[in-house]
Design a protein around this motif. Sequence first.
Motif, PDB file in Angstrom:
ATOM      1  N   LEU A  38       0.990  -1.485   0.014  1.00 12.22           N
ATOM      2  CA  LEU A  38       0.027  -0.041  -0.184  1.00 12.22           C
ATOM      3  C   LEU A  38       0.777   1.172   0.077  1.00 12.22           C
ATOM      4  N   VAL A  39       1.908   1.355   0.864  1.00 15.85           N
ATOM      5  CA  VAL A  39       2.865   2.439   0.928  1.00 15.85           C
ATOM      6  C   VAL A  39       3.585   2.628  -0.294  1.00 15.85           C
ATOM      7  N   ASP A  40       4.097   1.531  -1.073  1.00 20.61           N
ATOM      8  CA  ASP A  40       4.743   1.571  -2.145  1.00 20.61           C
ATOM      9  C   ASP A  40       3.764   2.077  -3.520  1.00 20.61           C
ATOM     10  N   VAL A  41       2.803   1.517  -3.685  1.00 17.53           N
ATOM     11  CA  VAL A  41       1.813   2.268  -4.449  1.00 17.53           C
ATOM     12  C   VAL A  41       1.632   3.571  -4.346  1.00 17.53           C
ATOM     13  N   ALA A  42       1.161   4.044  -2.893  1.00 18.85           N
ATOM     14  CA  ALA A  42       0.923   5.461  -2.875  1.00 18.85           C
ATOM     15  C   ALA A  42       2.109   6.387  -3.010  1.00 18.85           C
ATOM     16  N   GLY A  43       3.273   5.590  -2.845  1.00 19.85           N
ATOM     17  CA  GLY A  43       4.632   6.591  -2.706  1.00 19.85           C
ATOM     18  C   GLY A  43       5.273   6.559  -1.425  1.00 19.85           C
ATOM     19  N   VAL A  44       6.226   5.984  -1.443  1.00 21.28           N
ATOM     20  CA  VAL A  44       7.028   6.222   0.056  1.00 21.28           C
ATOM     21  C   VAL A  44       7.113   7.555   0.678  1.00 21.28           C
ATOM     22  N   TRP A  45       7.516   8.352  -0.314  1.00 15.66           N
ATOM     23  CA  TRP A  45       7.918   9.864   0.046  1.00 15.66           C
ATOM     24  C   TRP A  45       6.868  10.719   0.455  1.00 15.66           C
ATOM     25  N   ASN A  46       5.660  10.188  -0.460  1.00 16.19           N
ATOM     26  CA  ASN A  46       4.418  10.725  -0.004  1.00 16.19           C
ATOM     27  C   ASN A  46       3.606  10.696   0.968  1.00 16.19           C
ATOM     28  N   THR A 273      -5.145  17.658   7.931  1.00 16.81           N
ATOM     29  CA  THR A 273      -5.102  18.477   6.735  1.00 16.81           C
ATOM     30  C   THR A 273      -4.792  19.778   7.226  1.00 16.81           C
ATOM     31  N   SER A 274      -3.823  20.418   6.320  1.00 17.62           N
ATOM     32  CA  SER A 274      -3.298  21.905   6.522  1.00 17.62           C
ATOM     33  C   SER A 274      -3.315  22.691   5.352  1.00 17.62           C
ATOM     34  N   ASP A 275      -2.503  23.736   5.554  1.00 14.99           N
ATOM     35  CA  ASP A 275      -2.386  24.623   4.246  1.00 14.99           C
ATOM     36  C   ASP A 275      -1.646  23.868   2.913  1.00 14.99           C
ATOM     37  N   ASN A 276      -0.991  22.995   3.336  1.00 12.85           N
ATOM     38  CA  ASN A 276      -0.168  22.350   2.111  1.00 12.85           C
ATOM     39  C   ASN A 276      -0.321  20.789   2.074  1.00 12.85           C
ATOM     40  N   VAL A 277      -0.602  19.950   2.876  1.00 14.23           N
ATOM     41  CA  VAL A 277      -1.399  18.640   3.012  1.00 14.23           C
ATOM     42  C   VAL A 277      -2.936  18.619   3.082  1.00 14.23           C
ATOM     43  N   ILE A 278      -3.506  18.556   1.945  1.00 10.95           N
ATOM     44  CA  ILE A 278      -4.911  18.453   1.551  1.00 10.95           C
ATOM     45  C   ILE A 278      -5.453  17.045   1.649  1.00 10.95           C
ATOM     46  N   LEU A 279      -6.134  16.718   2.700  1.00  8.65           N
ATOM     47  CA  LEU A 279      -6.589  15.254   2.744  1.00  8.65           C
ATOM     48  C   LEU A 279      -8.264  15.364   2.869  1.00  8.65           C
ATOM     49  N   GLU A 326      -3.158  10.582  -1.024  1.00 12.96           N
ATOM     50  CA  GLU A 326      -3.898  10.711   0.190  1.00 12.96           C
ATOM     51  C   GLU A 326      -4.997   9.913   0.729  1.00 12.96           C
ATOM     52  N   SER A 327      -5.346   8.981  -0.093  1.00 12.66           N
ATOM     53  CA  SER A 327      -6.163   7.700   0.374  1.00 12.66           C
ATOM     54  C   SER A 327      -5.665   6.850   1.245  1.00 12.66           C
ATOM     55  N   ALA A 328      -4.555   6.386   0.874  1.00 10.26           N
ATOM     56  CA  ALA A 328      -3.484   5.846   1.759  1.00 10.26           C
ATOM     57  C   ALA A 328      -3.178   6.354   3.015  1.00 10.26           C
TER      58      ALA A 328
END
Length: 377
Positions: A38-46, A273-279, A326-328
Amino acid sequence: MSIKTSTTQQAGAGNRVGDLIGTLLLSYLIAAGLIVALVDVAGVWNVLANTRLLDALISGGFIKYHDMQMGFVHGIPEVELYLLSQDPVDWRLMFVVVMLLLIYWLVKAVQFHGLARFCGVAGGFGAHTRALYYGVGLNSLLPYNVGELATAQVLAGQGQRLRNALNALFMLRLFFGFEILFYAIVGLIALGWGTWLTQIFWGLVIFFILFLFMRGTRPSAHDVASQPLWRQLRSALTALSRDPLHLVQWSLLSILAFSLEHVAAYLTVMAFTSDNVILNVDFSLLIMALVGGYIARLIPLTPGGIGQFEWGFAAALYLGGLGFPESATIALLYGLVRYLISALMTLAVRLSYGVETDVGAVLGRFSRAGDDAASNG
């Protein structure tokens, strides 16, 4: 003859232990594989940036962000990821999330107490709650709903009939199924057929794959009762139909419990959720994400359905229109909070009050039930 019998019993016990260790190890490996995938598909850094773990790893000296720092990993792919990780988390909302989940389990304890008395399990609210919470935590640490067997054994240790305890747990699971069905209908009304079918699809796929994979392999707690599922279901529904007042009360408690969990999931999203992290996610889409996650873990191949729940949850959000990173992130954050609360409840019960069984006895009975199921199959 007695020596041969003793040797045979020892060999059988050794085989059971080996099979149990192999079964548990496979379960943990599958859980780890699902989370890693799941983390790999979503992107580890993301995921690291969205959860703010990236900031902790940089501060802890694991990731080197600039030349003045130490770190095993040198640099990050994009500066934007660092900026995301610096956004604050609203820990006040996370405190409310914890409180809501504790209230959720209080509501489930009230429901279980009523169902236990209904099934002939004597005892007070405290004794029933202690047994339930012990099993809930073990369910988060062990696969195949072993925690339900632990709850039943605690009640048996209090002098109750094991069969009655298992019947009460079956009814509790039945009302959990009602929660999923009720809120699936709510989601259908709010979203319409198209989005609804899209969101629920992968949860159902995971469930049916596990149903086919698990059929006839390992028992659940209720197999100890030696009754087919359809017969337990018919008996439970017949008994409940004869007491419509309690049926309505327990149904309302189920609706309240799921509502509390839904609000807790929503506040988890808002806390991160914040100014830059939009969840940000729509309230109705989040309902179906919870439904999809719970459908995916109805057959817990992994401890507490870890990985199964997160994939069902994340897939529902993604197919509802949210980005997969974001979903992950949402699925992982909320899943972690749920598992920690459950595990800590068992620890608190075990250390503060004690229980009338232990993990070894529970696993021993589960292992013997598996042998019985295999021999009868």
